[in-house]
Design a protein around this motif. Structure first.
Motif, mmCIF file in Angstrom:
data_model
loop_
_atom_site.group_PDB
_atom_site.id
_atom_site.type_symbol
_atom_site.label_atom_id
_atom_site.label_comp_id
_atom_site.label_asym_id
_atom_site.label_seq_id
_atom_site.Cartn_x
_atom_site.Cartn_y
_atom_site.Cartn_z
ATOM 1 N N MET A 72 0.827 -1.209 0.000
ATOM 2 C CA MET A 72 0.000 0.000 0.000
ATOM 3 C C MET A 72 0.862 1.260 0.000
ATOM 4 N N PHE A 73 1.967 1.245 0.758
ATOM 5 C CA PHE A 73 2.822 2.432 0.839
ATOM 6 C C PHE A 73 3.426 2.766 -0.517
ATOM 7 N N LEU A 74 3.950 1.741 -1.217
ATOM 8 C CA LEU A 74 4.557 1.990 -2.524
ATOM 9 C C LEU A 74 3.516 2.468 -3.534
ATOM 10 N N ASN A 75 2.346 1.848 -3.489
ATOM 11 C CA ASN A 75 1.258 2.306 -4.358
ATOM 12 C C ASN A 75 0.971 3.780 -4.119
ATOM 13 N N SER A 76 0.848 4.142 -2.852
ATOM 14 C CA SER A 76 0.543 5.525 -2.495
ATOM 15 C C SER A 76 1.621 6.465 -3.003
ATOM 16 N N LEU A 77 2.869 6.047 -2.877
ATOM 17 C CA LEU A 77 3.991 6.872 -3.306
ATOM 18 C C LEU A 77 3.962 7.106 -4.810
ATOM 19 N N PHE A 78 3.779 6.025 -5.568
ATOM 20 C CA PHE A 78 3.811 6.141 -7.025
ATOM 21 C C PHE A 78 2.536 6.781 -7.583
ATOM 22 N N LEU A 79 1.434 6.657 -6.873
ATOM 23 C CA LEU A 79 0.199 7.313 -7.313
ATOM 24 C C LEU A 79 0.297 8.827 -7.226
ATOM 25 N N ASN A 80 1.236 9.316 -6.415
ATOM 26 C CA ASN A 80 1.397 10.763 -6.270
ATOM 27 C C ASN A 80 1.732 11.447 -7.591
ATOM 28 N N LYS A 81 2.298 10.688 -8.543
ATOM 29 C CA LYS A 81 2.680 11.327 -9.808
ATOM 30 C C LYS A 81 1.465 11.882 -10.536
ATOM 31 N N TYR A 82 0.295 11.280 -10.315
ATOM 32 C CA TYR A 82 -0.909 11.796 -10.959
ATOM 33 C C TYR A 82 -1.390 13.074 -10.279
ATOM 34 N N LEU A 83 -1.120 13.199 -8.980
ATOM 35 C CA LEU A 83 -1.437 14.435 -8.277
ATOM 36 C C LEU A 83 -0.506 15.560 -8.721
ATOM 37 N N PHE A 84 0.759 15.217 -8.983
ATOM 38 C CA PHE A 84 1.747 16.213 -9.379
ATOM 39 C C PHE A 84 1.696 16.534 -10.868
ATOM 40 N N ALA A 85 0.909 15.783 -11.630
ATOM 41 C CA ALA A 85 0.837 16.021 -13.072
ATOM 42 C C ALA A 85 0.175 17.354 -13.391
ATOM 43 N N GLY A 86 -0.724 17.797 -12.511
ATOM 44 C CA GLY A 86 -1.392 19.082 -12.723
ATOM 45 C C GLY A 86 -0.680 20.198 -11.990
ATOM 46 N N ASP A 87 -1.402 21.268 -11.689
ATOM 47 C CA ASP A 87 -0.783 22.355 -10.952
ATOM 48 C C ASP A 87 -0.756 22.035 -9.458
ATOM 49 N N THR A 88 -0.200 22.938 -8.684
ATOM 50 C CA THR A 88 -0.014 22.674 -7.252
ATOM 51 C C THR A 88 -1.342 22.626 -6.495
ATOM 52 N N LEU A 89 -2.384 23.230 -7.047
ATOM 53 C CA LEU A 89 -3.672 23.275 -6.369
ATOM 54 C C LEU A 89 -4.276 21.879 -6.213
ATOM 55 N N VAL A 90 -3.974 20.985 -7.160
ATOM 56 C CA VAL A 90 -4.521 19.618 -7.110
ATOM 57 C C VAL A 90 -3.972 18.880 -5.895
ATOM 58 N N PHE A 91 -2.666 18.970 -5.690
ATOM 59 C CA PHE A 91 -2.064 18.302 -4.538
ATOM 60 C C PHE A 91 -2.570 18.901 -3.234
ATOM 61 N N ASP A 92 -2.812 20.212 -3.213
ATOM 62 C CA ASP A 92 -3.358 20.865 -2.021
ATOM 63 C C ASP A 92 -4.700 20.259 -1.631
ATOM 64 N N ARG A 93 -5.545 20.013 -2.627
ATOM 65 C CA ARG A 93 -6.876 19.439 -2.358
ATOM 66 C C ARG A 93 -6.732 18.043 -1.771
ATOM 67 N N TRP A 94 -5.803 17.265 -2.321
ATOM 68 C CA TRP A 94 -5.617 15.925 -1.781
ATOM 69 C C TRP A 94 -5.105 15.979 -0.346
ATOM 70 N N LYS A 95 -4.183 16.879 -0.054
ATOM 71 C CA LYS A 95 -3.682 17.007 1.327
ATOM 72 C C LYS A 95 -4.829 17.303 2.286
ATOM 73 N N TRP A 96 -5.708 18.198 1.869
ATOM 74 C CA TRP A 96 -6.841 18.547 2.721
ATOM 75 C C TRP A 96 -7.764 17.340 2.897
ATOM 76 N N ILE A 97 -8.064 16.632 1.814
ATOM 77 C CA ILE A 97 -8.941 15.457 1.877
ATOM 78 C C ILE A 97 -8.293 14.346 2.707
ATOM 79 N N ALA A 98 -7.007 14.123 2.487
ATOM 80 C CA ALA A 98 -6.303 13.039 3.179
ATOM 81 C C ALA A 98 -6.337 13.226 4.690
ATOM 82 N N GLY A 99 -6.374 14.468 5.139
ATOM 83 C CA GLY A 99 -6.452 14.737 6.569
ATOM 84 C C GLY A 99 -7.805 14.407 7.172
ATOM 85 N N ARG A 100 -8.783 14.110 6.294
ATOM 86 C CA ARG A 100 -10.152 13.838 6.769
ATOM 87 C C ARG A 100 -10.650 12.475 6.305
ATOM 88 N N LEU A 101 -9.788 11.713 5.665
ATOM 89 C CA LEU A 101 -10.119 10.352 5.218
ATOM 90 C C LEU A 101 -9.189 9.361 5.901
#
Length: 253
Positions: free
Chosen positions: A1-30
């Protein structure tokens, strides 16, 4: 699961920085879960957040009107062996007609501002949640400072993919929740000063040298919003780009 999570981050970083910000906020509540909780991502876009949620243990479904996006996202889920993740072609405007059961969590990130009938979407999301279920929503903050000139409008009069409205204030969000029956648990913000400035650079460079080159040049800058944005946003009192909602469907009515 950890490696999956790490490599899945590339899709978050593919867009602008705002996309990763949204995931950080969601991840803190999921929280991570082994409960087979069902999650619906309404207007999932690139599917990056849907994929990350499934990696936390949620049976996740991402909905988008874009057939090509569904194909790409489905391939990514298969590549990472995320059997608890799938994507479907479905228009958020018709969510009330979606019949795939009830959900423990619904995500709606930067989607409602594209729809004329925002109240109808809130009604539909409420109806698709189980009692006690949670809505996590982000949308542009009505009081954001424009990143580029297009952020100032003109906004669309028809649903053509661009923003119908500038965004929402706290009171606007509360009013929608009250009309539908959601109980508001938290209203906060994400994407502060540094994140917006890096996104500005990405947008300008993309117009000049193309998206891929802009991504390569700006990639090292992405660490600064992650490390310093919260502190700097407080010091500067700079308006965050997105307003963020946590609401739930009452268990007792």
């Amino acid at each position: 699961m950890f490696l999956n999570s790490l490599f899945l981050n590339k899709y978050l970083f593919a867009g602008d920085t705002l996309v990763f910000d949204r995931w950080k906020w969601i991840a803190g509540r999921l929280p991570k879960t082994n409960e087979n909780w069902k999650l619906l991502d309404v207007g999932c876009g690139s599917g990056a957040i849907t994929l990350k949620a499934s990696n936390l243990g949620y049976d996740s479904i991402g909905l988008t009107w874009d057939k090509k996006a569904v194909q790409k996202c489905s391939q990514r889920a298969k590549k990472f062996a995320l059997k608890n993740c799938k994507f479907e072609v479905f228009d958020a405007r018709n969510l009330k007609d979606y019949t795939n059961g009830e959900f423990d969590v619904i995500l709606n990130t930067e989607n409602v501002e594209h729809l004329i009938d925002d109240l109808s979407l809130f009604h539909a999301m409420f109806s698709k949640l189980k009692k006690g279920g949670t809505l996590l929503l982000t949308t542009p903050n009505y009081y954001y400072k424009s990143i580029t000139d297009s952020d100032n409008g003109p906004f669309s009069k028809i649903e053509d993919g661009w923003h119908i409205r500038r965004g929402y204030s706290k009171e606007m969000i509360k009013e929608l929740c009250m009309q539908v029956g959601f109980k508001v648990e938290e209203i906060s913000y994400c994407s502060g000063f540094l994140s917006q400035k890096v996104t500005f650079i990405i947008r300008i460079l993309s117009d000049i040298i193309g998206r891929k080159m802009a991504w390569l040049i700006t990639f090292p800058l992405r660490i600064f919003p992650i490390l310093f944005d919260k502190i700097l946003s407080k010091i500067t009192n700079y308006a965050n780009y997105s307003i963020c909602l946590v609401a739930y469907k009452p268990r007792f009515e």
